[in-house]
Scaffold this motif. Structure first.
Motif, PDB file in Angstrom:
ATOM      1  N   ILE A  96       0.848  -1.185   0.000  1.00  0.00           N
ATOM      2  CA  ILE A  96       0.000   0.000   0.000  1.00  0.00           C
ATOM      3  C   ILE A  96       0.887   1.240   0.000  1.00  0.00           C
ATOM      4  O   ILE A  96       1.854   1.333   0.740  1.00  0.00           O
ATOM      5  N   ALA A  97       0.523   2.197  -0.838  1.00  0.00           N
ATOM      6  CA  ALA A  97       1.375   3.357  -1.057  1.00  0.00           C
ATOM      7  C   ALA A  97       1.204   4.452  -0.014  1.00  0.00           C
ATOM      8  O   ALA A  97       2.156   5.169   0.278  1.00  0.00           O
ATOM      9  N   PHE A 117       1.714   7.246  -6.679  1.00  0.00           N
ATOM     10  CA  PHE A 117       2.198   6.943  -8.033  1.00  0.00           C
ATOM     11  C   PHE A 117       3.711   6.752  -8.038  1.00  0.00           C
ATOM     12  O   PHE A 117       4.222   5.808  -8.639  1.00  0.00           O
ATOM     13  N   ALA A 118       4.430   7.652  -7.369  1.00  0.00           N
ATOM     14  CA  ALA A 118       5.897   7.557  -7.334  1.00  0.00           C
ATOM     15  C   ALA A 118       6.343   6.278  -6.638  1.00  0.00           C
ATOM     16  O   ALA A 118       7.238   5.576  -7.123  1.00  0.00           O
ATOM     17  N   HIS A 119       5.733   5.961  -5.511  1.00  0.00           N
ATOM     18  CA  HIS A 119       6.081   4.753  -4.758  1.00  0.00           C
ATOM     19  C   HIS A 119       5.808   3.509  -5.599  1.00  0.00           C
ATOM     20  O   HIS A 119       6.637   2.603  -5.665  1.00  0.00           O
ATOM     21  N   ASN A 120       4.665   3.473  -6.247  1.00  0.00           N
ATOM     22  CA  ASN A 120       4.295   2.319  -7.054  1.00  0.00           C
ATOM     23  C   ASN A 120       5.274   2.122  -8.211  1.00  0.00           C
ATOM     24  O   ASN A 120       5.710   1.002  -8.481  1.00  0.00           O
ATOM     25  N   ASP A 121       5.637   3.217  -8.889  1.00  0.00           N
ATOM     26  CA  ASP A 121       6.602   3.119  -9.994  1.00  0.00           C
ATOM     27  C   ASP A 121       7.946   2.596  -9.495  1.00  0.00           C
ATOM     28  O   ASP A 121       8.570   1.747 -10.130  1.00  0.00           O
ATOM     29  N   GLU A 122       8.378   3.112  -8.355  1.00  0.00           N
ATOM     30  CA  GLU A 122       9.660   2.694  -7.782  1.00  0.00           C
ATOM     31  C   GLU A 122       9.638   1.207  -7.431  1.00  0.00           C
ATOM     32  O   GLU A 122      10.578   0.472  -7.748  1.00  0.00           O
TER      33      GLU A 122
END
Length: 187
Positions: A96-97, A117-122
């Motif tokens: 979970i982000a 979004f940034a966490h998920n991409d990373e």
């Protein structure tokens, strides 16, 4: 065009989020009021992001998010009325982000979405890198076995065996791993 799935059993919460999300430029806003519907809607509509209550009927948010994230690599933000360390630990395992506390304020929503979004991409990039490294290691293992077999069966030195495999790979227009696999089958 950005899309979002809002999952909350309270219509007032969904309506408030919907208004804020429209102001933030989300075009397609899907809604569900329980965990089962959240999973079905997510898999059907494939939203860009999901904002989901932790406590929902039929299936809690963590269980629903787990099912969704097994099939979709979409960021999930949890809504919660209270902070429970056990819930946070379970959420971390699911990936979970972010967490937002109810009632959600507009000035907290946008940063949470951007961070999600940034966490998920990373996380997805790291998963790809891990998979690439695993494949490289597996290829290396196969190549080393084949090289050892060539050294043993043809009395070659290690550099000679490796050069022979490289030459075969170039001549046959195959990868070194494909040549190694063929050697293991035929030697």
């Amino acid at each position: 065009m950005k899309s979002v799935l809002i999952c909350d059993d309270e219509p007032v919460i969904r309506q408030g989020l919907k208004a804020m999300l429209k102001d933030l430029g989300f075009d397609d806003i899907y809604e569900s009021m329980d965990g089962n519907a959240a999973v079905t809607t997510a898999l059907d509509k494939i939203p860009d992001i999901i904002i989901m209550d932790v406590s929902m009927p039929k299936k809690d948010g963590i269980t629903a998010a787990t099912e969704i994230r097994k099939k979709l690599k979409v960021p999930v933000i949890f809504l919660t009325a209270c902070h429970d360390p056990e819930v946070v630990q379970r959420a971390v395992k699911v990936g979970i982000a972010a967490f937002l506390t109810k009632p959600v304020r507009a000035d907290e929503l946008w940063p949470a979405i951007e961070l999600a979004f940034a966490h998920n991409d990373e996380v997805e990039n790291l998963k790809e890198q891990v998979n690439d490294l695993k494949e490289t290691i597996e290829s290396r293992k196969v190549i080393e076995k084949a090289k050892g077999l060539l050294m043993k069966n043809h009395s070659l030195s290690e550099p000679e065996a490796f050069r022979k495999m490289q030459k075969l790979a170039m001549d046959k227009r195959k990868t070194l791993k494909q040549i190694a696999e063929a050697i293991l089958l035929t030697e």
